[in-house]
Design an enzyme around this catalytic site. Structure first.
Site, PDB file in Angstrom:
ATOM      1  NE  ARG A  61     -72.982   5.030  26.256  1.00 60.40           N
ATOM      2  CZ  ARG A  61     -72.429   5.276  25.087  1.00 60.40           C
ATOM      3  NH1 ARG A  61     -71.565   6.291  24.963  1.00 60.40           N
ATOM      4  NH2 ARG A  61     -72.697   4.519  24.033  1.00 60.40           N
ATOM      5  CE  LYS A 100     -71.708   0.256  26.764  1.00 61.52           C
ATOM      6  NZ  LYS A 100     -73.173   0.087  26.659  1.00 61.52           N
ATOM      7  CG  HIS A 120     -78.742   4.973  29.071  1.00 62.12           C
ATOM      8  ND1 HIS A 120     -77.390   5.198  28.973  1.00 62.12           N
ATOM      9  CD2 HIS A 120     -79.076   4.209  27.988  1.00 62.12           C
ATOM     10  CE1 HIS A 120     -76.916   4.592  27.898  1.00 62.12           C
ATOM     11  NE2 HIS A 120     -77.917   3.988  27.279  1.00 62.12           N
ATOM     12  NE  ARG A 174     -76.833   6.945  25.174  1.00 58.46           N
ATOM     13  CZ  ARG A 174     -75.882   7.168  24.266  1.00 58.46           C
ATOM     14  NH1 ARG A 174     -75.365   8.388  24.152  1.00 58.46           N
ATOM     15  NH2 ARG A 174     -75.439   6.206  23.489  1.00 58.46           N
ATOM     16  CG  HIS A 182     -75.430   3.819  19.528  1.00 54.69           C
ATOM     17  ND1 HIS A 182     -76.798   3.918  19.420  1.00 54.69           N
ATOM     18  CD2 HIS A 182     -75.169   3.789  20.862  1.00 54.69           C
ATOM     19  CE1 HIS A 182     -77.349   3.938  20.620  1.00 54.69           C
ATOM     20  NE2 HIS A 182     -76.387   3.864  21.505  1.00 54.69           N
ATOM     21  CE1 TYR A 186     -74.213  12.831   4.442  1.00 52.94           C
ATOM     22  CE2 TYR A 186     -73.945  11.218   6.209  1.00 52.94           C
ATOM     23  CZ  TYR A 186     -74.752  11.916   5.329  1.00 52.94           C
ATOM     24  OH  TYR A 186     -76.100  11.685   5.334  1.00 52.94           O
TER      25      TYR A 186
END
Length: 414
Positions: A248, A275, A338, A341, A364, A374
């Protein structure tokens, strides 16, 4: 045998005159009318305190503001309390205190207390936006309302004024913030329930506005346009850094050298700058390292930032720089910072990379969610593979000579 008291009449109460000395007229069962030498008439209830049986009295108000019938009703209520071993005077004091608390806990006061806690968990800019919206739309009309008196219709009427201006997204945010304040009031014992919990249902849902972005096939055109534009090296480097890292604007513009681990080839963004308030680790590709090499020419001991401000080298570049550049070079309403992204997400999904890894690359989801499938080594390996492919794809779209690193080399800068 106790003398039976004959109840008073309205005429007696009305015609009672002042005398040389204060005197009392009795209505029975403890209710008296005290007539002072000034002519004022005050209702008094005399009783024995529960348990101690000590004599006490409580005022019921002044006649004629409190009529004979009203004084008798107060006496009835007091005697009912006494039957439950409750002192009516203590009860009255407690009720008055509760009313004072209710009226002192206005929406603005409670919101200030809520905000003092809320702002510690959000960014300064977001905190400023929250409080400004309350000052602008809520406090002028509702700030002095006790939270205990707030009702949905009253608040909806205020929000409808905002909705009429077409600001449905603002209405949504205000409704959310008011609900947080009221939930805070419930949790702190000021009210028993949130009366505003359903106010959002009274308004249309705002249309979802996606960040402007370009199609994957339009990336070469963007890189060519950037190369043809007269941009400062640091600005161009910022644009490509944000594009490569999928971060961002705040995260890129405020990047610090202390966050870069060249030995491990990682950019570790601390939780307080993210964020979602979670540390974010980005594997550094060779293209990202090349950008860092370019930026090292601008590195100064007094500035911790990768992208120093042109006006004040001790500070970071403006977080809106990339958006301003995109508007200036012809991408107004086509692409915002933005949107990089979204462009990366679309491209990587089309290439059938694991969706969980893509989401993790975009910060996210919590990396621990991805690690269900993983372990740490595999997780970083898959993240590195994804980031490497994306950086090479950008370089390919730039046709080699159009990347910032190539431009710098060609210009023999630094």
């Amino acid at each position: 045998m106790a003398k039976k008291v004959i109840p008073l009449t309205n005429t007696q109460v009305k015609q009672a005159k002042a005398q040389d000395k204060e005197y009392i007229l009795s209505d029975g069962d403890g209710l008296q009318l005290k007539i002072k030498t000034t002519g004022s008439k005050t209702w008094v209830f005399k009783y024995s305190k529960p348990f101690t049986k000590k004599r006490s009295n409580i005022g019921f108000g002044v006649y004629p503001e409190v009529s004979l019938a009203q004084a008798r009703e107060k006496r009835k209520n007091a005697r009912e309390l006494l039957a439950q071993d409750i002192d009516p005077k203590t009860y009255k004091d407690e009720q008055q205190l509760k009313q004072q608390e209710i009226h002192s806990n206005t929406l603005q006061v409670v919101a200030e207390n809520w905000f003092s806690i809320k702002q510690s968990s959000i960014s300064p800019n977001y905190a400023k936006d929250i409080w400004r919206s309350m000052e602008l739309h809520i406090f002028p009309s509702l700030g002095k309302y006790p939270v205990a008196s707030l009702t949905a219709p009253v608040v909806i009427a205020v929000l409808k004024k905002v909705a009429k201006e077409g600001n449905l997204e603002t209405v949504r945010r205000l409704a959310q913030r008011l609900n947080e304040v009221m939930t805070f009031a419930v949790n702190t014992g000021l009210i028993h329930a949130n009366s505003l919990s359903g106010i959002r249902a009274a308004f249309e849902k705002p249309a979802v506005k996606h960040m402007a972005t370009i199609k994957p096939e339009e990336l070469p055109e963007l890189m060519q346009t950037l190369n043809a534009s007269n941009l400062q090296i640091v600005t161009r480097a910022l644009i490509e850094w944000q594009l490569h890292t999928m971060t961002r604007s705040n995260e890129s513009a405020k990047a610090e050298w202390s966050e870069i681990d060249l030995d491990k080839k990682l950019w570790i963004i601390p939780a307080e700058r993210m964020k979602m308030k979670r540390e974010h680790v980005i594997p550094l590709t060779k293209q990202m390292i090349s950008i860092l090499s370019v930026l090292s020419s601008f590195k100064r001991p007094y500035c911790p930032y990768l992208f120093p401000s042109n006006r004040d080298p001790k500070k970071h570049i403006n977080t809106e720089t990339v958006n301003k550049v995109l508007r200036r070079i012809g991408y107004h309403n086509r692409l915002v910072a933005h949107g990089f992204r979204a462009l990366a997400s679309t491209t990587l999904n089309e290439q059938e990379f694991n969706p969980d890894v893509i989401e993790a690359a975009l910060a996210h989801v919590d990396k621990n969610t991805v690690r269900k499938a993983y372990n740490r080594a595999e997780y970083l390996k898959h993240r590195t593979e994804l980031m490497t492919w994306w950086s090479e794809h950008i370089e390919e779209c730039a046709k080699g000579s159009l990347s910032v690193t190539a431009s710098v080399v060609n210009a023999k800068f630094g």
